[in-house]
Scaffold this motif. Structure first.
Motif, PDB file in Angstrom:
ATOM      1  N   GLY A  50     -82.267   5.356  89.714  1.00 33.51           N
ATOM      2  CA  GLY A  50     -83.438   4.491  89.864  1.00 33.51           C
ATOM      3  C   GLY A  50     -83.054   3.075  90.248  1.00 33.51           C
ATOM      4  N   LEU A  51     -82.005   2.548  89.628  1.00 34.43           N
ATOM      5  CA  LEU A  51     -81.539   1.202  89.975  1.00 34.43           C
ATOM      6  C   LEU A  51     -81.015   1.150  91.405  1.00 34.43           C
ATOM      7  CD1 LEU A  51     -79.790   0.382  86.589  1.00 34.43           C
ATOM      8  CD2 LEU A  51     -81.789  -0.812  87.542  1.00 34.43           C
ATOM      9  N   LEU A  52     -80.359   2.224  91.829  1.00 34.37           N
ATOM     10  CA  LEU A  52     -79.884   2.274  93.219  1.00 34.37           C
ATOM     11  C   LEU A  52     -81.055   2.364  94.201  1.00 34.37           C
ATOM     12  CD1 LEU A  52     -76.771   4.579  92.785  1.00 34.37           C
ATOM     13  CD2 LEU A  52     -76.780   2.155  93.425  1.00 34.37           C
TER      14      LEU A  52
ATOM     15  N   VAL B  59     -79.056  15.723  77.636  1.00 34.80           N
ATOM     16  CA  VAL B  59     -80.236  14.879  77.819  1.00 34.80           C
ATOM     17  C   VAL B  59     -79.818  13.427  78.018  1.00 34.80           C
ATOM     18  CG1 VAL B  59     -82.308  13.978  76.678  1.00 34.80           C
ATOM     19  CG2 VAL B  59     -81.776  16.423  76.561  1.00 34.80           C
ATOM     20  N   TRP B  60     -78.900  12.953  77.190  1.00 36.44           N
ATOM     21  CA  TRP B  60     -78.443  11.564  77.255  1.00 36.44           C
ATOM     22  C   TRP B  60     -77.825  11.243  78.612  1.00 36.44           C
ATOM     23  CZ3 TRP B  60     -73.187   9.875  77.238  1.00 36.44           C
ATOM     24  CH2 TRP B  60     -73.016   8.499  77.034  1.00 36.44           C
TER      25      TRP B  60
ATOM     26  N   ALA C  12     -69.625   6.412  82.052  1.00 36.01           N
ATOM     27  CA  ALA C  12     -68.512   7.370  82.017  1.00 36.01           C
ATOM     28  C   ALA C  12     -67.586   7.071  80.838  1.00 36.01           C
ATOM     29  CB  ALA C  12     -67.742   7.337  83.337  1.00 36.01           C
ATOM     30  N   ASP C  13     -67.308   5.789  80.600  1.00 29.64           N
ATOM     31  CA  ASP C  13     -66.486   5.376  79.452  1.00 29.64           C
ATOM     32  C   ASP C  13     -67.131   5.864  78.152  1.00 29.64           C
ATOM     33  OD1 ASP C  13     -64.952   4.033  77.497  1.00 29.64           O
ATOM     34  OD2 ASP C  13     -65.727   2.055  78.042  1.00 29.64           O
ATOM     35  N   GLU C  14     -68.428   5.636  78.007  1.00 23.73           N
ATOM     36  CA  GLU C  14     -69.126   6.067  76.799  1.00 23.73           C
ATOM     37  C   GLU C  14     -69.073   7.587  76.648  1.00 23.73           C
ATOM     38  OE1 GLU C  14     -72.549   2.667  76.189  1.00 23.73           O
ATOM     39  OE2 GLU C  14     -73.020   4.397  77.448  1.00 23.73           O
ATOM     40  N   ALA C  15     -69.285   8.299  77.749  1.00 23.23           N
ATOM     41  CA  ALA C  15     -69.280   9.759  77.701  1.00 23.23           C
ATOM     42  C   ALA C  15     -67.901  10.301  77.318  1.00 23.23           C
ATOM     43  CB  ALA C  15     -69.715  10.325  79.047  1.00 23.23           C
ATOM     44  N   LEU C  16     -66.858   9.683  77.849  1.00 29.52           N
ATOM     45  CA  LEU C  16     -65.500  10.167  77.593  1.00 29.52           C
ATOM     46  C   LEU C  16     -64.952   9.762  76.229  1.00 29.52           C
ATOM     47  CD1 LEU C  16     -64.016   9.510  81.149  1.00 29.52           C
ATOM     48  CD2 LEU C  16     -64.544  11.739  80.111  1.00 29.52           C
ATOM     49  N   THR C  17     -65.549   8.759  75.618  1.00 28.81           N
ATOM     50  CA  THR C  17     -65.031   8.275  74.329  1.00 28.81           C
ATOM     51  C   THR C  17     -65.982   8.562  73.165  1.00 28.81           C
ATOM     52  OG1 THR C  17     -65.889   6.055  74.794  1.00 28.81           O
ATOM     53  CG2 THR C  17     -63.581   6.489  75.377  1.00 28.81           C
TER      54      THR C  17
ATOM     55  N   GLY D 221     -78.012   8.941  84.008  1.00 27.45           N
ATOM     56  CA  GLY D 221     -77.779   9.179  85.433  1.00 27.45           C
ATOM     57  C   GLY D 221     -79.028   8.886  86.259  1.00 27.45           C
ATOM     58  N   LEU D 222     -80.179   9.329  85.762  1.00 24.38           N
ATOM     59  CA  LEU D 222     -81.437   9.036  86.447  1.00 24.38           C
ATOM     60  C   LEU D 222     -81.721   7.535  86.454  1.00 24.38           C
ATOM     61  CD1 LEU D 222     -83.680  11.966  85.168  1.00 24.38           C
ATOM     62  CD2 LEU D 222     -82.840  11.609  87.514  1.00 24.38           C
ATOM     63  N   GLY D 223     -81.360   6.864  85.381  1.00 28.74           N
ATOM     64  CA  GLY D 223     -81.540   5.410  85.342  1.00 28.74           C
ATOM     65  C   GLY D 223     -80.718   4.709  86.404  1.00 28.74           C
TER      66      GLY D 223
END
Length: 141
Positions: free
Chosen positions: A67-69, A56-57, A22-27, A62-64
């Protein structure tokens, strides 16, 4: 060590990764990443590095996380292979956090993702500690 500590540490790192994304997406992470990849491709055409559009990114990340969850089901059951997965997950997140902070130091300004990198590093170190302290499951079936 409490039996659920490793599982909780895994979930905590998943949450820290989601906040970091989220930080990366917002910045504006892609505004830094895509031009850097294009410049690298010009100098090293044999190096295969993808560029991304935002939809796409963010979908792939999000899918990653999802998957980890999903993997957390097996972490909770304390299957032996999840220790290796934990070390790999924590190691990748430590490298990610250090890269964001290192690039920020190199550029002498806070870069995208650097704000949450300390949280990511702390959660990853916690997972390393909890993984190394965990006892093998009595019934790993």
């Amino acid at each position: 060590m409490r039996p659920r500590s490793h599982y909780r540490a895994w979930l905590l790192l998943c949450a820290a990764l989601a906040v970091h994304i989220a930080d990366e997406a917002l910045t504006g992470f892609l505004g830094l990443y895509n031009p850097a990849v294009l410049a690298i491709r010009e100098r090293r055409p044999w190096l295969i590095l993808p560029t991304f559009t935002f939809p796409v990114w963010i979908s792939l990340l999000g899918l990653g996380v999802i998957g980890l969850l999903i993997l957390s089901h097996w972490v909770k059951r304390r299957l032996p292979w999840t220790a290796y997965a934990s070390y790999a997950f924590a190691g990748a997140m430590i490298a990610n956090g250090i890269a964001h902070l290192g690039f920020s130091i190199y550029k002498a300004q806070w870069m995208s993702g650097a704000y949450t990198s300390p949280v990511l590093l702390a959660a990853a170190l916690n997972l390393l500690i909890q993984t190394s302290a965990r006892q093998p499951a009595c019934n790993s079936g």
